[in-house]
Design a protein around this motif. Structure first.
Motif, PDB file in Angstrom:
ATOM      1  N   UNK A 114       0.813  -1.073   0.012  1.00  0.00           N
ATOM      2  CA  UNK A 114      -0.252   0.003  -0.068  1.00  0.00           C
ATOM      3  C   UNK A 114       0.851   1.325   0.148  1.00  0.00           C
ATOM      4  N   UNK A 115       0.321   2.226  -0.742  1.00  0.00           N
ATOM      5  CA  UNK A 115       0.952   3.341  -0.619  1.00  0.00           C
ATOM      6  C   UNK A 115       0.183   4.564   0.163  1.00  0.00           C
ATOM      7  N   UNK A 116      -1.119   4.098   0.697  1.00  0.00           N
ATOM      8  CA  UNK A 116      -1.961   4.750   1.562  1.00  0.00           C
ATOM      9  C   UNK A 116      -1.405   4.404   2.935  1.00  0.00           C
TER      10      UNK A 116
ATOM     11  N   UNK B 180      -9.409  15.552   5.884  1.00  0.00           N
ATOM     12  CA  UNK B 180      -7.819  15.769   5.213  1.00  0.00           C
ATOM     13  C   UNK B 180      -7.175  14.423   5.003  1.00  0.00           C
ATOM     14  N   UNK B 181      -7.116  13.556   5.668  1.00  0.00           N
ATOM     15  CA  UNK B 181      -6.594  12.262   5.539  1.00  0.00           C
ATOM     16  C   UNK B 181      -7.224  11.443   4.446  1.00  0.00           C
ATOM     17  N   UNK B 182      -8.571  11.403   4.438  1.00  0.00           N
ATOM     18  CA  UNK B 182      -9.408  10.612   3.670  1.00  0.00           C
ATOM     19  C   UNK B 182      -9.086  11.244   1.982  1.00  0.00           C
ATOM     20  N   UNK B 183      -8.850  12.597   1.977  1.00  0.00           N
ATOM     21  CA  UNK B 183      -8.580  13.260   0.854  1.00  0.00           C
ATOM     22  C   UNK B 183      -7.234  12.609   0.362  1.00  0.00           C
ATOM     23  N   UNK B 184      -6.491  12.796   1.119  1.00  0.00           N
ATOM     24  CA  UNK B 184      -4.827  12.226   0.591  1.00  0.00           C
ATOM     25  C   UNK B 184      -5.210  10.780   0.433  1.00  0.00           C
ATOM     26  N   UNK B 185      -5.791  10.017   0.928  1.00  0.00           N
ATOM     27  CA  UNK B 185      -6.157   8.638   0.768  1.00  0.00           C
ATOM     28  C   UNK B 185      -6.611   8.262  -0.566  1.00  0.00           C
ATOM     29  N   UNK B 186      -7.671   9.065  -0.875  1.00  0.00           N
ATOM     30  CA  UNK B 186      -8.411   8.988  -2.245  1.00  0.00           C
ATOM     31  C   UNK B 186      -7.452   9.352  -3.415  1.00  0.00           C
TER      32      UNK B 186
END
Length: 174
Positions: free
Chosen positions: A105-107, A122-128
């Protein structure tokens, strides 16, 4: 007099799996399967983080985020099976352990301590965005292989992750 039918068995002389001849060479199938394995790991990691945030969100945006995160983790959960099954269709085993996902994973994993609601966003934005990049990076291998089903899967995943990132980013605007 009743007819009995005997089942016919074919002796292939092989003890391993049957060869795969779907019009994509072994090397190309391996490259696409490896990319799909990374996509699966990213998707599962983002699923787990989103579900974690659904359980642990607090504050004035609770109802909005709790409901939104549930829709998001449900969509992610429904995405992992088609990705894994595409890997299998290409003749490879899908990763399925936390150890494998951690390596692929890169997430990043969810924080041990749940962050504040807007930090979750913010974390989920970066994840998507990370999952979208992983999917996009696989297109050249799928195109080289002439692997239209994988390209179609990637297009579908990109649309979901880009749109979800946009919607989450919109929550962060003042």
């Amino acid at each position: 007099m009743a007819k009995t039918s005997a089942k016919k068995t074919i002796d292939t002389g092989r003890t391993g799996p049957l060869p795969i001849n779907i019009g994509i060479g072994e090397k190309d199938r391996a490259a696409v399967a490896q990319g799909l394995s990374r996509l699966l790991a990213d998707t599962y990691t983002l699923y787990l983080t989103t579900h974690n945030f659904h359980w642990n969100v607090t504050g004035p945006l609770f109802n909005t985020l709790h409901t939104s995160f549930q829709a998001q983790y449900t969509e992610l959960w429904n995405a992992v099976d088609p990705i894994a099954e595409r890997i299998r269709s290409l003749g490879h085993y899908a990763p399925g352990s936390y150890a494998q996902f951690g390596q692929l994973a890169s997430v990043p994993d969810a924080p041990a301590e749940p962050p504040k609601a807007l930090e979750m966003v913010r974390i989920l934005v970066k994840g998507h965005e990370a999952v979208a990049r992983t999917a996009r990076e696989l297109f050249p291998a799928a195109e080289k292989a002439g692997d239209e089903p994988t390209a179609d899967l990637l297009t579908q995943r990109l649309a979901v992750h880009e749109q979800t990132a946009w919607m989450l980013r919109s929550l962060l605007e003042e």
